[in-house]
Design a protein around this motif. Structure first.
Motif, PDB file in Angstrom:
ATOM      1  N   LYS A   4      -0.725  -2.182 -43.021  1.00 35.55           N
ATOM      2  CA  LYS A   4       0.738  -2.735 -42.487  1.00 35.55           C
ATOM      3  C   LYS A   4       1.449  -1.706 -41.635  1.00 35.55           C
ATOM      4  O   LYS A   4       1.991  -2.110 -40.818  1.00 35.55           O
ATOM      5  CB  LYS A   4       1.467  -3.081 -43.754  1.00 35.55           C
ATOM      6  CG  LYS A   4       0.831  -4.228 -44.558  1.00 35.55           C
ATOM      7  CD  LYS A   4       1.736  -4.499 -45.736  1.00 35.55           C
ATOM      8  CE  LYS A   4       1.135  -5.782 -46.655  1.00 35.55           C
ATOM      9  NZ  LYS A   4       1.785  -5.970 -47.824  1.00 35.55           N
ATOM     10  N   ALA A   5       1.603  -0.390 -42.159  1.00 36.27           N
ATOM     11  CA  ALA A   5       2.007   0.507 -41.494  1.00 36.27           C
ATOM     12  C   ALA A   5       1.781   0.623 -39.866  1.00 36.27           C
ATOM     13  O   ALA A   5       2.554   0.725 -39.146  1.00 36.27           O
ATOM     14  CB  ALA A   5       1.988   1.998 -42.138  1.00 36.27           C
ATOM     15  N   ALA A   6       0.235   0.805 -39.869  1.00 38.98           N
ATOM     16  CA  ALA A   6      -0.197   0.793 -38.620  1.00 38.98           C
ATOM     17  C   ALA A   6       0.079  -0.370 -37.556  1.00 38.98           C
ATOM     18  O   ALA A   6       0.330  -0.245 -36.552  1.00 38.98           O
ATOM     19  CB  ALA A   6      -1.737   0.761 -38.620  1.00 38.98           C
ATOM     20  N   ALA A   7       0.233  -1.592 -38.320  1.00 41.08           N
ATOM     21  CA  ALA A   7       0.592  -2.926 -37.741  1.00 41.08           C
ATOM     22  C   ALA A   7       2.068  -2.731 -37.084  1.00 41.08           C
ATOM     23  O   ALA A   7       2.537  -3.151 -36.032  1.00 41.08           O
ATOM     24  CB  ALA A   7       0.361  -4.068 -38.452  1.00 41.08           C
ATOM     25  N   ALA A   8       2.783  -2.119 -37.965  1.00 40.80           N
ATOM     26  CA  ALA A   8       4.310  -2.061 -37.889  1.00 40.80           C
ATOM     27  C   ALA A   8       4.457  -0.964 -36.685  1.00 40.80           C
ATOM     28  O   ALA A   8       5.394  -1.274 -35.844  1.00 40.80           O
ATOM     29  CB  ALA A   8       5.043  -1.696 -38.980  1.00 40.80           C
ATOM     30  N   ARG A   9       3.824   0.192 -36.614  1.00 43.35           N
ATOM     31  CA  ARG A   9       3.852   1.072 -35.576  1.00 43.35           C
ATOM     32  C   ARG A   9       3.671   0.407 -34.208  1.00 43.35           C
ATOM     33  O   ARG A   9       4.091   0.749 -33.279  1.00 43.35           O
ATOM     34  CB  ARG A   9       2.786   2.307 -35.884  1.00 43.35           C
ATOM     35  CG  ARG A   9       3.692   3.284 -36.959  1.00 43.35           C
ATOM     36  CD  ARG A   9       2.803   4.615 -36.970  1.00 43.35           C
ATOM     37  NE  ARG A   9       1.424   4.270 -37.158  1.00 43.35           N
ATOM     38  CZ  ARG A   9       0.877   4.328 -38.375  1.00 43.35           C
ATOM     39  NH1 ARG A   9       1.786   4.540 -39.470  1.00 43.35           N
ATOM     40  NH2 ARG A   9      -0.420   4.061 -38.323  1.00 43.35           N
ATOM     41  N   GLN A  10       2.600  -0.318 -34.213  1.00 40.33           N
ATOM     42  CA  GLN A  10       1.963  -1.008 -33.054  1.00 40.33           C
ATOM     43  C   GLN A  10       2.976  -2.024 -32.629  1.00 40.33           C
ATOM     44  O   GLN A  10       3.262  -2.141 -31.365  1.00 40.33           O
ATOM     45  CB  GLN A  10       0.621  -1.628 -33.186  1.00 40.33           C
ATOM     46  CG  GLN A  10      -0.455  -0.754 -33.332  1.00 40.33           C
ATOM     47  CD  GLN A  10      -1.743  -1.671 -33.602  1.00 40.33           C
ATOM     48  OE1 GLN A  10      -1.945  -2.945 -33.907  1.00 40.33           O
ATOM     49  NE2 GLN A  10      -2.928  -0.744 -33.211  1.00 40.33           N
TER      50      GLN A  10
END
Length: 166
Positions: free
Chosen positions: A123-129
């Motif tokens: 989720k954090a990676a998706a938010a950063r993207q």
């Protein structure tokens, strides 16, 4: 059948004794497994693998279910005097099963925590993207995006429109 029952008799002793005997036998098995690993350079079977010592309760339940219970159930049908041994065997099965369930619960909690941590990281990676406005993973290729903006650039006193990476 009597010889087998005698050979398996430690499993039908009171829990305080049987659990100590089981640990002693397991220690011998683990020593053999260590030799197989070091001298023969082979992976030992699970019951002889010291690295799987936490599986002892599960292995004991399987041993009782598939070997011992049959012998003592059948033997007690013909000799009522054997019934107390069968009762202790079944009590030991309950004790080993309680230890197995305790271990299984700890493993399940660890796996659930690991899964939650992985999901949080995703989720954090998706938010950063999403914050960067990039495409995910393998789709994040510069030629699929429009990273250029136009500016006027001076070159040798002349003005030219130029595409500049953003």
């Amino acid at each position: 059948m009597m010889m087998t029952a005698c050979d398996l008799s430690a499993i039908a002793k009171p829990w305080e004794i049987q659990s100590k005997v089981a640990l002693s036998v397991a220690a011998e098995f683990w020593e053999q497994g260590d030799l197989e690993r070091t001298v023969l350079e082979q992976q030992p079977i699970p019951m002889m693998d010291r690295n799987k010592a936490e599986e002892l309760p599960k292995l004991q339940c399987g041993f009782i279910d598939f070997v011992c219970a049959f012998v003592y159930k059948e033997f007690s049908r013909f000799h009522v005097e054997i019934t107390p041994m069968l009762d202790r065997l079944m009590n030991n099965r309950k004790e080993w099963n309680a230890l197995k369930e305790e271990h299984d619960a700890k493993v399940a909690a660890i796996e659930a925590a690991k899964k939650a941590k992985e999901e949080e990281a995703e989720k954090a990676a998706a938010a950063r993207q999403a914050a960067r406005g990039t495409l995910p993973g393998w789709l994040d290729m510069p030629h699929l995006r429009n990273p250029l903006r136009w500016e006027v650039v001076s070159c040798f006193g002349h003005l030219f429109p130029a595409a500049v990476a953003s």
